[in-house]
Design a protein around this motif. Structure first.
Motif, PDB file in Angstrom:
ATOM      1  N   ARG A  72       0.815  -1.219   0.000  1.00  0.00           N
ATOM      2  CA  ARG A  72       0.000   0.000   0.000  1.00  0.00           C
ATOM      3  C   ARG A  72       0.851   1.273   0.000  1.00  0.00           C
ATOM      4  NH1 ARG A  72      -2.961  -3.859   2.628  1.00  0.00           N
ATOM      5  NH2 ARG A  72      -2.008  -3.538   4.645  1.00  0.00           N
ATOM      6  N   HIS A  73       2.022   1.227   0.618  1.00  0.00           N
ATOM      7  CA  HIS A  73       2.890   2.410   0.666  1.00  0.00           C
ATOM      8  C   HIS A  73       3.393   2.807  -0.729  1.00  0.00           C
ATOM      9  CE1 HIS A  73       5.748   5.301   2.283  1.00  0.00           C
ATOM     10  NE2 HIS A  73       6.698   4.734   1.550  1.00  0.00           N
ATOM     11  N   ASN A  74       3.400   1.864  -1.658  1.00  0.00           N
ATOM     12  CA  ASN A  74       3.884   2.174  -3.007  1.00  0.00           C
ATOM     13  C   ASN A  74       3.046   3.238  -3.709  1.00  0.00           C
ATOM     14  OD1 ASN A  74       6.062   0.528  -2.796  1.00  0.00           O
ATOM     15  ND2 ASN A  74       5.223  -1.135  -4.025  1.00  0.00           N
ATOM     16  N   ILE A  75       1.844   3.444  -3.257  1.00  0.00           N
ATOM     17  CA  ILE A  75       1.011   4.517  -3.812  1.00  0.00           C
ATOM     18  C   ILE A  75       1.678   5.869  -3.573  1.00  0.00           C
ATOM     19  CG2 ILE A  75      -1.213   5.718  -3.574  1.00  0.00           C
ATOM     20  CD1 ILE A  75      -2.371   2.942  -2.759  1.00  0.00           C
ATOM     21  N   ILE A  76       2.397   5.995  -2.465  1.00  0.00           N
ATOM     22  CA  ILE A  76       3.044   7.257  -2.090  1.00  0.00           C
ATOM     23  C   ILE A  76       4.445   7.366  -2.698  1.00  0.00           C
ATOM     24  CG2 ILE A  76       3.925   8.610  -0.141  1.00  0.00           C
ATOM     25  CD1 ILE A  76       1.776   7.191   1.578  1.00  0.00           C
TER      26      ILE A  76
END
Length: 142
Positions: A83-87
């Motif tokens: 999910r952090h890859n969105i940022i």
């Protein structure tokens, strides 16, 4: 009279050239320990980064490649489930840093850093290349 406690902190700066890389910082850490004047105590090696780690292992080219390959397999860079890859698209590096750790503590005996015959100290880059990474070395003792 008791011995006087010394605390010496030095900062190393290294640059990295790859997304994943092991940078051998053993000699620099040993130099800091020797220059500290601490005869017996502890040395803390700390990377103040959320996407890097510090490890001890053998400096052998094949093994270094094996370690990097396993880190890549384990952390799965670019995986859509992070999910952090969105940022930032670097969740793998944060996960690797959290699991491998940003610090190591080694004994100092008779003015020398104690490490095993095959133990070198490495900064593990997992989000490179970086122009500058910092490593803090704090030597404490008498």
């Amino acid at each position: 009279m008791g011995a006087t406690l010394k605390i010496v902190t030095k900062q190393l700066r290294v640059s990295t050239s790859s997304k994943f890389q092991l940078v051998d910082i053993t000699r620099e850490v040993e130099r800091v320990v020797e220059d500290s004047g601490v005869r017996n105590g502890l040395a803390l090696i700390f990377a103040p980064h959320a996407t890097a780690a510090v490890v001890l292992n053998e400096r052998e080219a094949g093994l270094i490649e094996d370690i990097i390959q396993k880190i890549v397999e384990f952390t799965e860079p670019g995986h859509s489930k992070w999910r952090h890859n969105i940022i930032d698209d670097n969740a793998h590096a944060h996960i690797g840093s959290a699991l491998f750790g940003q610090e190591r503590v080694l004994p100092v005996v008779n003015g020398k850093l104690v490490r095993g015959t095959w133990q070198n100290i490495f900064l593990v880059e997992m989000d490179g290349p970086r122009r500058e990474r910092s490593i803090l070395i704090t030597v404490m003792g008498e």
